[in-house]
Design an enzyme around this catalytic site. Structure first.
Site, mmCIF file in Angstrom:
data_model
loop_
_atom_site.group_PDB
_atom_site.id
_atom_site.type_symbol
_atom_site.label_atom_id
_atom_site.label_comp_id
_atom_site.label_asym_id
_atom_site.label_seq_id
_atom_site.Cartn_x
_atom_site.Cartn_y
_atom_site.Cartn_z
ATOM 1 C CD GLU A 108 18.618 28.047 20.649
ATOM 2 O OE1 GLU A 108 18.093 26.926 20.757
ATOM 3 O OE2 GLU A 108 18.200 29.054 21.230
ATOM 4 N NE ARG B 148 9.034 34.331 26.401
ATOM 5 C CZ ARG B 148 10.007 34.127 25.497
ATOM 6 N NH1 ARG B 148 9.804 34.374 24.229
ATOM 7 N NH2 ARG B 148 11.184 33.685 25.874
ATOM 8 C CB THR C 105 15.303 22.151 19.439
ATOM 9 O OG1 THR C 105 15.554 21.383 18.266
ATOM 10 C CG2 THR C 105 15.170 23.599 19.053
ATOM 11 C CB SER D 175 13.283 36.864 24.868
ATOM 12 O OG SER D 175 14.469 36.755 24.151
ATOM 13 C CG ASP E 76 16.333 38.432 26.684
ATOM 14 O OD1 ASP E 76 16.495 38.469 25.446
ATOM 15 O OD2 ASP E 76 16.208 37.353 27.302
ATOM 16 C CG ASP F 223 17.446 38.829 22.212
ATOM 17 O OD1 ASP F 223 18.460 39.062 22.900
ATOM 18 O OD2 ASP F 223 16.702 37.855 22.447
ATOM 19 C CE LYS G 283 18.026 32.148 23.891
ATOM 20 N NZ LYS G 283 17.434 30.931 24.474
ATOM 21 C CG ASP H 155 18.571 35.541 25.446
ATOM 22 O OD1 ASP H 155 18.196 36.298 24.521
ATOM 23 O OD2 ASP H 155 17.848 34.641 25.921
ATOM 24 N NE ARG H 156 16.843 33.950 20.105
ATOM 25 C CZ ARG H 156 16.081 33.522 21.109
ATOM 26 N NH1 ARG H 156 15.931 34.275 22.180
ATOM 27 N NH2 ARG H 156 15.472 32.354 21.035
#
Length: 645
Positions: free
Chosen positions: A460, A81, A436, A190, A364, A362, A474, A366-367
């Site tokens: 999470e 990233r 985490t 992301s 991408d 978000d 996620k 996934d959230r």
């Protein structure tokens, strides 16, 4: 100040990089920079930029320079990233080719060492997805990084499927097991700012890579033969670009992509998540909430739309200014639904269109972010990840678990609220705490499934939710359908999400949290803070005047509550996390972010039975201030609160 020796090594490093970089724009950019520095010296702005893009090890000079020993973009939390820019620290054509070559080499090595005589029988394949991120002035983009990845893998003799067009991250994670791939790569940053990109790696179980695989891949990337492009990839790509106008220069597979996406939505359909809701409830316009949806300039919109259809829900209203993929993220510089102000545009649209609820993915997808307009207050309330987790956990227990003949389990990361754990104790489902990050939540969910459990939720606090075991990662696409179904049910009973959440607190107790972070660009300061917390191995018995009940230090694998003082969860010296449990029911946890220059804290206070939320909040605020000051010494350590920037 950089010595002449270092400056000479910086120049050597930049020249070597530019020579190997297949991208004409970034290669020329670096060549021009080198020429400017050679003419003007290393003390001006060009020299500073060169050193920033091409730092060298402090012990390196022009005589002993070796490229593979120099700092480079870290292969860490699930992959790469970073900012799209030239040089070994950036996301660019050369770092991606090097990473893909290392990854392909490692995949081949795993195949060779696989036991059993049938190892050559199945096809070795990879699957790649990409989003819309790009920096056109440097000709860098997720699409181009995906194309290079396929060229690398195919050169290595590994079949490689590129999903057609921009895809959501959960679709790529699902694709890995759906087409029996050995590895999956999602090219996305992301919810990071627009100039960033990332390279997220999934293993054959559809879960993000975890130790020791990540370390082995990182080592393979920096092997000398993988740092030099195996072939002239640019020439291949140039020919492909000239000859094709398909989604990804003719390299993607539209038919396979459709079949993967159909299978993904089919598995939601058959998972038990789609409850047999009374059609009258679903379509009762008098009671059903009106929902606004934002994709935050990302790829989520078509998937959210199809999720609503799969869950038999009435359509949402899409926020038009944020509906389509936009690499400039024009209306929201930090496209993370958790960031303060990120949902403002969606809330303005929702208010204008008389919507009760805002749902956000978000970029991408996934959230999942959730906000609701207060009936009395007329103000928008944004739910925290923990609040959404509690709502989902209870809904899945009530609507799905009770019809299951399998024992039920749910997981959450250790820094998430303890409310789901309290719910599990009261209702009788198994609750597991994990490290985490979704690589740990997902892998724990898979092992619980193998033991015969129906894993209904993994979550999470950073608004990541995996519902119904669709994928071990996620997934904002299935979660959006679940939360909208629950909202529809709540509203049909004259409740709201907020009032329903309050009922859950009345039943299981108030759990009030103060989660936040400080910016800290110096890893040495973070290490010093962690060492101070350890107090030379004599962990504190009280902090800020509050008695400590137990301490767990996952940096060294210590837990004061176990017989042998060893922690049950895996420990990691490189990403330590320390947990203080206090006798008054407060839990305070501290860790450095794996992907950003942040030092994070998670402090939660559990209310006494019958204690009102406002009282718990008062106790938490007072205690948080004392604990943060005594353990972190923010002013002394130069820690910066986001609000003070």
């Amino acid at each position: 100040t950089t010595s002449h020796g270092d400056a000479a090594a910086n120049l050597l490093h930049a020249k070597e990089w530019s020579r190997l970089d297949p991208n004409p724009k970034t290669s020329t950019y670096v060549q021009n920079l080198v020429e400017q520095v050679e003419v003007g010296g290393s003390g001006d702005a060009d020299g500073r930029q060169l050193r920033a893009l091409f730092p060298v090890d402090p012990n390196t000079n022009a005589d002993n320079y070796r490229s593979q020993l120099q700092p480079r973009i870290g292969f860490g939390t699930a992959g790469l990233r970073g900012r799209m820019e030239p040089g070994p620290l950036g996301m660019n054509d050369l770092t991606v080719i090097q990473t893909a070559q290392g990854l392909a080499s490692y995949v081949l090595r795993c195949r060779e060492s696989a036991e059993g005589a049938n190892k050559e029988d199945s096809t070795l394949r990879a699957v790649v997805g990409y989003d819309h991120r790009s920096r056109s002035q440097l000709d860098l983009s997720s699409k181009q990084f995906a194309a290079y990845t396929k060229l690398v893998f195919e050169h290595a003799g590994i079949e490689c499927v590129i999903l057609d067009g921009y895809v959501a991250t959960p679709i790529l994670a699902y694709a890995v097991t759906n087409i029996d791939a050995a590895v999956g790569i999602m090219v996305t940053a992301s919810h990071n700012p627009k100039d960033d990109d990332g390279y997220k790696v999934y293993w054959k179980d559809g879960c993000q890579i975890r130790p020791p695989i990540d370390g082995a891949i990182a080592a393979a990337i920096v092997e000398k033969e993988n740092l030099v492009p195996w072939i002239d990839y640019w020439e291949k790509l140039r020919n492909l670009k000239a000859g094709s106008n398909g989604e990804c220069y003719g390299l993607s597979d539209a038919i396979k992509t459709k079949s993967i996406e159909d299978a993904y939505f089919q598995s939601i359909q058959s998972s038990g998540l789609v409850t047999k809701m009374d059609k009258n409830v679903a379509n009762a316009t008098a009671s059903a909430p009106t929902i606004a949806y934002t994709a935050m300039h990302g790829v989520g919109h078509p998937y959210a739309k199809r999720s609503f259809e799969t869950f038999n829900l009435p359509p949402f209203l899409a926020v038009p200014s944020q509906r389509d993929p936009d690499p400039n993220f024009s209306t929201v510089p930090f496209p993370n639904p958790e960031e303060k102000g990120a949902l403002d545009e969606a809330m303005t649209f929702a208010t204008k269109n008389k919507c009760n609820i805002v749902l956000a993915n978000d970029p991408d997808a996934d959230r999942l972010g959730v906000a609701e307009l207060g009936k009395e207050s007329g103000k928008w309330m944004t739910f925290t990840g923990d609040q959404i987790g509690a709502l989902l956990g209870h809904w899945l227990w009530e609507s799905v678990a009770k019809h299951s003949d399998r024992p039920v389990a749910m997981c959450a990361s250790t820094v998430s609220s303890k409310m789901l754990s309290a719910m599990g104790q009261a209702e009788g489902f198994r609750f597991e705490e994990t490290l985490t990050g979704f690589k740990w939540i997902g892998s724990r969910a898979l092992s619980l499934q193998e033991q015969g459990y129906l894993v209904l939720l993994g979550y999470e606090e950073a608004i990541g939710f995996s519902c119904g075991g669709i994928i071990p990662d996620k997934d904002g696409i299935s979660a959006i359908g679940v939360i909208a179904t629950m909202a529809t049910d709540c509203y049909s009973r004259g409740e709201t999400l907020s009032s329903h959440l309050q009922h859950l607190h009345d039943k299981y107790g108030e759990f009030v949290s103060n989660n936040g972070y400080y910016f800290c660009n110096d890893p040495a300061i973070i290490r010093r803070i962690i060492e101070q917390m350890r107090n030379s191995g004599k962990y504190y018995e009280s902090v800020g005047g509050y008695d400590v009940e137990s301490i767990r230090d996952l940096g060294i694998g210590y837990d004061s509550t176990t017989k042998d003082k060893k922690a049950m969860l895996p420990s990691s010296a490189s990403s330590p996390m320390i947990t203080f449990r206090f006798t008054n029911g407060c839990v305070a946890q501290f860790r450095a972010s794996g992907t950003e220059p942040k030092f994070k804290y998670y402090i939660e206070m559990r209310g006494k039975p019958g204690e009102k939320k406002v009282e718990v909040e008062k106790r938490l605020i007072k205690m948080s201030g004392a604990v943060l000051e005594e353990l972190l010494h923010p002013a002394v350590n130069g820690l910066i609160l986001p609000s003070s920037l």
